[in-house]
Scaffold this motif. Structure first.
Motif, PDB file in Angstrom:
ATOM      1  N   VAL A 130       0.870  -1.180   0.000  1.00  0.00           N
ATOM      2  CA  VAL A 130       0.000   0.000   0.000  1.00  0.00           C
ATOM      3  C   VAL A 130       0.903   1.225   0.000  1.00  0.00           C
ATOM      4  N   ALA A 131       0.551   2.249  -0.775  1.00  0.00           N
ATOM      5  CA  ALA A 131       1.364   3.464  -0.850  1.00  0.00           C
ATOM      6  C   ALA A 131       0.491   4.709  -0.762  1.00  0.00           C
ATOM      7  N   VAL A 132       1.078   5.767  -0.193  1.00  0.00           N
ATOM      8  CA  VAL A 132       0.438   7.085  -0.135  1.00  0.00           C
ATOM      9  C   VAL A 132       1.454   8.121  -0.614  1.00  0.00           C
ATOM     10  N   PRO A 133       0.990   9.300  -1.032  1.00  0.00           N
ATOM     11  CA  PRO A 133       1.918  10.312  -1.541  1.00  0.00           C
ATOM     12  C   PRO A 133       2.536  11.157  -0.431  1.00  0.00           C
ATOM     13  N   LEU A 134       3.754  11.627  -0.676  1.00  0.00           N
ATOM     14  CA  LEU A 134       4.365  12.698   0.113  1.00  0.00           C
ATOM     15  C   LEU A 134       4.259  13.951  -0.746  1.00  0.00           C
ATOM     16  N   LEU A 135       3.542  14.960  -0.259  1.00  0.00           N
ATOM     17  CA  LEU A 135       3.224  16.137  -1.060  1.00  0.00           C
ATOM     18  C   LEU A 135       4.081  17.333  -0.673  1.00  0.00           C
ATOM     19  N   ASP A 136       4.372  18.183  -1.662  1.00  0.00           N
ATOM     20  CA  ASP A 136       5.139  19.393  -1.390  1.00  0.00           C
ATOM     21  C   ASP A 136       4.199  20.553  -1.051  1.00  0.00           C
ATOM     22  N   ALA A 137       4.764  21.752  -0.929  1.00  0.00           N
ATOM     23  CA  ALA A 137       3.975  22.916  -0.528  1.00  0.00           C
ATOM     24  C   ALA A 137       2.912  23.284  -1.560  1.00  0.00           C
ATOM     25  N   GLN A 138       3.111  22.867  -2.821  1.00  0.00           N
ATOM     26  CA  GLN A 138       2.123  23.123  -3.875  1.00  0.00           C
ATOM     27  C   GLN A 138       1.163  21.943  -4.036  1.00  0.00           C
ATOM     28  N   ASN A 139       1.188  21.014  -3.069  1.00  0.00           N
ATOM     29  CA  ASN A 139       0.306  19.847  -3.071  1.00  0.00           C
ATOM     30  C   ASN A 139       0.594  18.901  -4.227  1.00  0.00           C
ATOM     31  N   ARG A 140       1.865  18.841  -4.644  1.00  0.00           N
ATOM     32  CA  ARG A 140       2.295  17.943  -5.700  1.00  0.00           C
ATOM     33  C   ARG A 140       3.090  16.791  -5.108  1.00  0.00           C
ATOM     34  N   LEU A 141       3.058  15.657  -5.777  1.00  0.00           N
ATOM     35  CA  LEU A 141       3.772  14.483  -5.284  1.00  0.00           C
ATOM     36  C   LEU A 141       5.278  14.676  -5.382  1.00  0.00           C
ATOM     37  N   MET A 142       5.975  14.554  -4.245  1.00  0.00           N
ATOM     38  CA  MET A 142       7.439  14.563  -4.227  1.00  0.00           C
ATOM     39  C   MET A 142       7.969  13.141  -4.300  1.00  0.00           C
ATOM     40  N   SER A 143       7.381  12.261  -3.510  1.00  0.00           N
ATOM     41  CA  SER A 143       7.788  10.865  -3.421  1.00  0.00           C
ATOM     42  C   SER A 143       6.619  10.090  -2.835  1.00  0.00           C
ATOM     43  N   THR A 144       6.839   8.824  -2.574  1.00  0.00           N
ATOM     44  CA  THR A 144       5.769   7.999  -2.015  1.00  0.00           C
ATOM     45  C   THR A 144       6.265   7.293  -0.758  1.00  0.00           C
ATOM     46  N   LEU A 145       5.329   6.986   0.116  1.00  0.00           N
ATOM     47  CA  LEU A 145       5.605   6.194   1.313  1.00  0.00           C
ATOM     48  C   LEU A 145       4.762   4.933   1.219  1.00  0.00           C
ATOM     49  N   SER A 146       5.388   3.791   1.397  1.00  0.00           N
ATOM     50  CA  SER A 146       4.643   2.545   1.250  1.00  0.00           C
ATOM     51  C   SER A 146       5.056   1.515   2.282  1.00  0.00           C
ATOM     52  N   ILE A 147       4.190   0.557   2.487  1.00  0.00           N
ATOM     53  CA  ILE A 147       4.512  -0.613   3.295  1.00  0.00           C
ATOM     54  C   ILE A 147       4.238  -1.844   2.442  1.00  0.00           C
ATOM     55  N   HIS A 148       5.121  -2.839   2.540  1.00  0.00           N
ATOM     56  CA  HIS A 148       4.872  -4.076   1.813  1.00  0.00           C
ATOM     57  C   HIS A 148       5.174  -5.262   2.710  1.00  0.00           C
ATOM     58  N   ALA A 149       4.582  -6.395   2.349  1.00  0.00           N
ATOM     59  CA  ALA A 149       4.697  -7.580   3.189  1.00  0.00           C
ATOM     60  C   ALA A 149       4.396  -8.827   2.378  1.00  0.00           C
TER      61      ALA A 149
END
Length: 258
Positions: free
Chosen positions: A209-228
């Motif tokens: 599962v992944a979610v976005p890491l957003l910058d000050a302009q609400n744009r995707l910088m990178s993603t944070l995820s967990i896997h198993a």
């Protein structure tokens, strides 16, 4: 013949022009033409084209597929990754990741989009003996990973359609989405719900599962995820950790912006 620098607007010091140009390109967040960038900088036309030419020759920018616009080149992308990996930021980032991994009991990753793949920038391993090895620096496809599909969902429709028209949707497992229309529907659903999943699409026996890491302009910088591995958890069990994952993503984004 008089150099165009002698007639330039001296309010922008010469040694700041390249940095300010890179800043404007970063703010734009999409491939940008010299003309569009210069609407903000206001430099003479020969100067702005010379700056773009220099940055392209040195690998900081690369021409987009249309031949007129420019996007970050490999050297600039490596620079961005290095900035995000500076010791102070990385130390706090590792603390956030370690706490998240402890809370959810599974491996956590931060990934950044590269030109053709997602690249793992950081990770904290689960304490379970059974784990999936995807170390820092690993490159994974866009179309069949949680982080990659999260990135695709952040693209404007025009750019995403361009991706679909040229991408090879290679089969990784029996669950990999290889039909462009099906992938388009999946990405549209991700845009709506704000998170993405990988249901054994990249690697048999792995869910994520992944979610976005957003910058000050609400744009995707990178993603944070967990896997198993599926031997231990189901996709639905991972999705139950979404509130904790989203809270950690907010903490990480604030770390970069402040």
């Amino acid at each position: 013949m008089q150099d165009d620098d002698s007639t330039e607007d001296k309010t922008i010091p010469t040694n700041l022009r390249l940095l300010l140009l890179l800043e404007e390109l970063a703010k734009a967040g999409v491939p940008t033409t010299p003309t569009a960038a210069n609407e903000v900088l206001g430099l003479p036309k020969p100067t702005i084209h010379r700056l773009f030419h220099t940055l392209e020759n040195e690998g900081f920018l690369q021409r987009d597929i249309d031949g007129r616009s420019y996007a970050p080149g490999a050297r600039l992308r490596r620079l961005a990754g290095s900035v995000l990996s500076t010791s102070r930021i990385r130390m706090v980032r590792q603390t956030v990741l370690s706490t998240l991994a402890e809370d959810v009991g599974e491996t956590c990753n931060i990934a950044m989009p590269e030109r053709h793949t997602m690249v793992y920038l950081d990770r904290v391993e689960t304490k379970w003996p059974l784990r999936i090895q995807l170390p820092v620096g690993t490159e994974v496809p866009f179309h069949c990973t949680a982080s990659g599909k999260m990135y695709l969902s952040s693209l404007k429709s025009r750019l995403f359609n361009k991706y679909l028209s040229i991408a090879t949707l290679d089969t990784q497992t029996e669950h990999t989405i290889t039909d462009p229309d099906t992938l388009k529907a999946e990405v549209e659903a991700i845009r709506e719900r704000g998170y993405s999943t990988d249901n054994e699409e990249f690697m048999k026996g792995m869910v994520a599962v992944a979610v976005p890491l957003l910058d000050a302009q609400n744009r995707l910088m990178s993603t944070l995820s967990i896997h198993a591995p599926t031997q231990r958890v189901t996709l639905d069990e991972l999705k139950a950790h979404l509130p904790r994952l989203q809270a950690a993503a907010t903490d990480l984004a604030e770390l970069v912006m402040h």
